[in-house]
Design a protein around this motif. Sequence first.
Motif, short mmCIF file in Angstrom:
data_model
loop_
_atom_site.label_atom_id
_atom_site.label_comp_id
_atom_site.label_asym_id
_atom_site.label_seq_id
_atom_site.Cartn_x
_atom_site.Cartn_y
_atom_site.Cartn_z
N PRO A 240 21.58 83.11 -29.71
CA PRO A 240 20.65 83.61 -28.69
C PRO A 240 20.66 85.13 -28.54
CG PRO A 240 21.91 81.74 -27.85
CD PRO A 240 22.55 82.15 -29.13
N VAL A 241 21.87 85.71 -28.47
CA VAL A 241 22.01 87.16 -28.30
C VAL A 241 22.84 87.69 -29.46
CG1 VAL A 241 22.82 89.03 -26.83
CG2 VAL A 241 21.91 86.94 -25.79
N LYS A 242 22.24 88.56 -30.24
CA LYS A 242 22.92 89.07 -31.44
C LYS A 242 23.59 90.40 -31.10
CE LYS A 242 19.67 86.67 -34.43
NZ LYS A 242 19.25 85.74 -33.36
N ASP A 243 24.91 90.35 -30.97
CA ASP A 243 25.66 91.55 -30.61
C ASP A 243 26.25 92.22 -31.84
OD1 ASP A 243 27.65 89.78 -31.28
OD2 ASP A 243 28.98 90.36 -29.63
N MET A 244 27.03 93.27 -31.60
CA MET A 244 27.59 94.05 -32.71
C MET A 244 28.55 93.22 -33.56
SD MET A 244 29.60 97.70 -32.53
CE MET A 244 30.98 97.03 -31.60
N VAL A 245 29.35 92.38 -32.93
CA VAL A 245 30.33 91.58 -33.68
C VAL A 245 29.63 90.63 -34.65
CG1 VAL A 245 32.19 89.89 -33.50
CG2 VAL A 245 32.02 91.72 -31.81
N ALA A 246 28.59 89.95 -34.17
CA ALA A 246 27.87 89.00 -35.01
C ALA A 246 27.15 89.73 -36.16
CB ALA A 246 26.86 88.22 -34.18
N CYS A 247 26.48 90.83 -35.83
CA CYS A 247 25.77 91.60 -36.87
C CYS A 247 26.75 92.15 -37.91
CB CYS A 247 24.98 92.73 -36.23
SG CYS A 247 23.58 92.19 -35.23
N THR A 248 27.89 92.64 -37.42
CA THR A 248 28.91 93.18 -38.34
C THR A 248 29.44 92.09 -39.26
OG1 THR A 248 29.56 94.88 -36.75
CG2 THR A 248 31.15 94.32 -38.46
N ALA A 249 29.61 90.89 -38.71
CA ALA A 249 30.09 89.76 -39.53
C ALA A 249 29.12 89.48 -40.67
CB ALA A 249 30.25 88.52 -38.66
N MET A 250 27.82 89.57 -40.40
CA MET A 250 26.82 89.32 -41.44
C MET A 250 26.83 90.44 -42.49
SD MET A 250 25.63 86.42 -40.63
CE MET A 250 24.30 86.34 -41.81
N VAL A 251 26.87 91.67 -42.03
CA VAL A 251 26.85 92.81 -42.95
C VAL A 251 28.07 92.78 -43.87
CG1 VAL A 251 27.00 95.33 -43.12
CG2 VAL A 251 25.46 94.28 -41.44
N THR A 252 29.27 92.65 -43.27
CA THR A 252 30.49 92.65 -44.07
C THR A 252 30.59 91.39 -44.92
OG1 THR A 252 31.71 91.70 -42.20
CG2 THR A 252 31.76 94.09 -42.44
N GLY A 253 30.08 90.27 -44.40
CA GLY A 253 30.10 89.01 -45.17
C GLY A 253 29.30 89.14 -46.44
N PHE A 254 28.09 89.65 -46.35
CA PHE A 254 27.25 89.82 -47.54
C PHE A 254 27.89 90.83 -48.50
CE2 PHE A 254 23.52 88.15 -45.04
CZ PHE A 254 23.23 87.12 -45.92
N ALA A 255 28.44 91.92 -47.95
CA ALA A 255 29.06 92.94 -48.80
C ALA A 255 30.26 92.37 -49.55
CB ALA A 255 29.48 94.14 -47.96
N GLN A 256 31.10 91.61 -48.85
CA GLN A 256 32.31 91.06 -49.47
C GLN A 256 32.00 89.94 -50.46
OE1 GLN A 256 34.58 89.95 -46.03
NE2 GLN A 256 35.11 92.05 -45.50
N ASN A 257 30.82 89.34 -50.34
CA ASN A 257 30.45 88.26 -51.25
C ASN A 257 29.49 88.71 -52.34
OD1 ASN A 257 31.69 85.60 -50.24
ND2 ASN A 257 30.89 86.49 -48.35
N GLY A 258 29.46 90.01 -52.59
CA GLY A 258 28.68 90.54 -53.70
C GLY A 258 27.18 90.43 -53.52
N GLN A 259 26.70 90.52 -52.27
CA GLN A 259 25.27 90.50 -51.98
C GLN A 259 24.90 91.76 -51.21
OE1 GLN A 259 25.85 86.19 -50.44
NE2 GLN A 259 23.69 86.24 -51.00
N PRO A 260 24.97 92.91 -51.89
CA PRO A 260 24.78 94.19 -51.19
C PRO A 260 23.37 94.38 -50.62
CG PRO A 260 24.86 94.52 -53.57
CD PRO A 260 25.26 93.11 -53.32
N ARG A 261 22.37 93.86 -51.30
CA ARG A 261 21.01 94.04 -50.79
C ARG A 261 20.84 93.35 -49.43
NH1 ARG A 261 16.88 93.22 -55.92
NH2 ARG A 261 17.81 94.80 -57.28
#
Length: 654
Positions: A240-261
Motif C-alpha cells: 500500500p505505501v512504498k517507503d525507502m526500505v521497500a524501494c531499496t530492497a527492490m533496487v539492491t535485489g535487482f542489482a545483486q541478481n544481475g538485473q541492472p536495468r
Amino acid sequence: MVSIFKEVIRATRPFSIPIEKSCGSSTGLLKTFIPFSQLQEIKLLEQKINSILDSCISVTQLKQVHAQIVRKGLDQCCFVLAKLVRMLTKFEVPMDPYPRNILSQVHFANPFMYTSLIRGYLIQGSFEKSVSLYGEMWREGISPVSFTITAFFKACGAELNVDLGRQFHGQIMKFGGFTQDIYVGNTLIDMYVKCGWLDCGRQVFDEMPERDLISWTTLIVAYAKRGNMLAAVELFDRLPVKDMVACTAMVTGFAQNGQPREALEYFEKMQSMGVDTDEVTLAGVISACAQLGAAKYASWIRDVAEKSGFGPADSVVVGSALIDMYSKCGSVEEAYNVFIIMRVRNVFSYSSMILGFAIHGCAKEAIALFEEMLKTDVKPNAVTFLAVLTACSHAGFVEQGQQFFEMMEKRSCCAPQEDHYACLVDLLGRAGRFEDALELIKTMPMKSNGGVWGALLGACRIHVNPDVAEIAAGHLFELDPNHVGNYVLLSIIYASAGRWKDVSRIRKLIRTKGLIKNPACSLVEGEKGVIHEFYSDDLTHPKSAEIREELQGLLHKLKLQGYQPLLSSAPYDVSDEDKKRILMAHSEKLALGYMLLTTDAGSVIRIIKNLRTCEDCHSFMCAASQVTGREIIIRDNMRFHHFQNGTCSCNNFW
C-alpha cells in the motif's frame, strides 16, 4: 506510606497471580484496598525509581538503586524489578546469580518479570537456560506475553533453530491469544526467513489479519536475496505505501541478481515518487550502473547522491561504490578523482581504487597506491591483496606478485585463500612458467578449486599449450562437469594448435551432454542512454545493413595500413574466406560499427563484452583507433582495453 504498601501487598497476595498477569504492575492490584491518593503516591514512587534506573551509568549505581527499592518496600513490585533486570542486562551483568536471584525473591512474579530474565539469557547466549525458564513460567501457571514470544522467535532465528521455533509457533497456535498480534507475526516471518523456510514465512504473512511495512519489506528483502525477483515484484506492487526500505530492497535485489536495468528502473520510480534515498539505496543503484558500464547513468547517480547529502566527500560507502562504478564504466581517471576528494577512506575505498587501476592496466599506479596504503592506519584485507595481485598478473610483474603473496601472512595476518592462489597461478601461467604454476597448485594448503585450474587453463590459451591444458581441463571436468565454458576453452586451445580431431571430440562431448555455449554479446550505450546489444553474426539490429557496410569500409582502410585478419581466432575447420567472414561478425566489431555510425567524430567509444576479446578483435581495434582517430575502450570479462593511436593499454598482454 511504606508500611501501608507492605500491608496491602500481604492482604492481596491470594489474588496476585491472575491480576498480575493482566496488569503487569503491583499497583494495579491495590485499587480496591487503599485510597486513591495513596495509590497515586505509590505510582509516583515507581515512576521516580524507573527514571533513576534510566539515568544509571554503572552496575554499582544499579545495585544502590536496588537497595533503595528494597528499603522503599517495592521488593515485590514486578514492574520496577523487571526494569532493573533489563538495565542489568544492558550493562552485561551475567544472569546468574544476581538477576536470577531477584526473580527467586519475588513471591508472585508476573509475565513481564519472567520475560525480562528470559530476554537477558537470550541476549547473553544462554539459549538453553532461557528455554528452561520459559518452562518454569508455564509450570507456575503464568502465561507469556507477546514480548516473551517475540524474544524466543528472534533467538530461534539468530540460532537458526527452526525446529524449536516451530514448536513455539505450534504452542501459540494451540493456546491462541497471539495469532492476531502483528509484532509476533513479524518476528515469526523473520525467524522463518533467517532459517531458510521462506515458504512458511510467506504462509504466516498470508494468514496475518493485519500487516505493516515491516511485514511486507521482510518478505520482499527475503525474496530478493533468494533471487526470486518475480515474487518480490508481486509483493512490492501490492504494498500500500512504498517507503525507502521497500524501494531499496527492490533496487539492491535487482542489482545483486544481475538485473541492472530493472534496478535503475525502480530507482527512477523511487525518485518520481519522492521517496528519500540513503547510502544503501545509492550503493545498490551505483552497483547497477557498474554492471551496465553506462557512463550517462553514472553522472546522474552521482548528482542524486550529492543532492541527497551522500556525496563521495561525505559518505565513504557511496564514495567507495562510485570508485568501483567509474572504474567499471571505463573512467579510471574519474574514479581516482573521487578517491582524492574523499575525506575518509577505508579498506573498501583503497581496494576499489587499486582494483580499478589493475583492470585498466595501470599496474604501477595500483602498486604505488597499495604501498601508500601500507603507510596509513588502514589495514589491507584479502580483497586488497587480490586487487594488487591482479595488477601484477595483468602486467606480468611476477617477482612483485610473489612478494605481495608472501607479505599476506607476514604483515596483515591474512592467510592466502583459493582466490589468491588462483591469481598467482594466473600470473605464473601468463608468464609461461607452467612448471612453477603446477608446483604451486600441488603445495596449496587447501584443495584446489575451479578458480585455480581455470586460471591455468586460461594461461594455456595464451601460450597455446594443449598438454598442460588437458591437465587443467581434466580437473575442471571433475569439479564442474556441466560448465560449458571449460569445454569451449579447451576446444579453442586445440584449434589454435591445429588438433582438429580433438576439437571435434570436445564439441561432440558438448552436444552429448546437452550443454549450451553462452553467446558472445557486446553492449554499447546509444543516444538518451539506450543500451544496444550485439551478438556475433546477428542481423536483427535495425541498422545491421549499415553497420556491415561501415565495417567493410573500415576493413579496407585497415588493410591499407597493414592489418591482416588473425585466422587462428576463428576456431573452426573451415576455409580461410569463411574464417574471415566469421571474424568480421564478432559482436564487438558490430558494436564498433554502430558507434562509428551514430556518434560524433572524436568522441570516445565504449564497448562492454561478456567474454574475453579474441586476438583478432584486439588487433582490429588497435588499428581502428589509429585510422579513425577515436579512443576505443573495451571492457571484456578479464579487464579494460584502452585502444588509442594504434596501441592498447594492456601492451598486448591479457
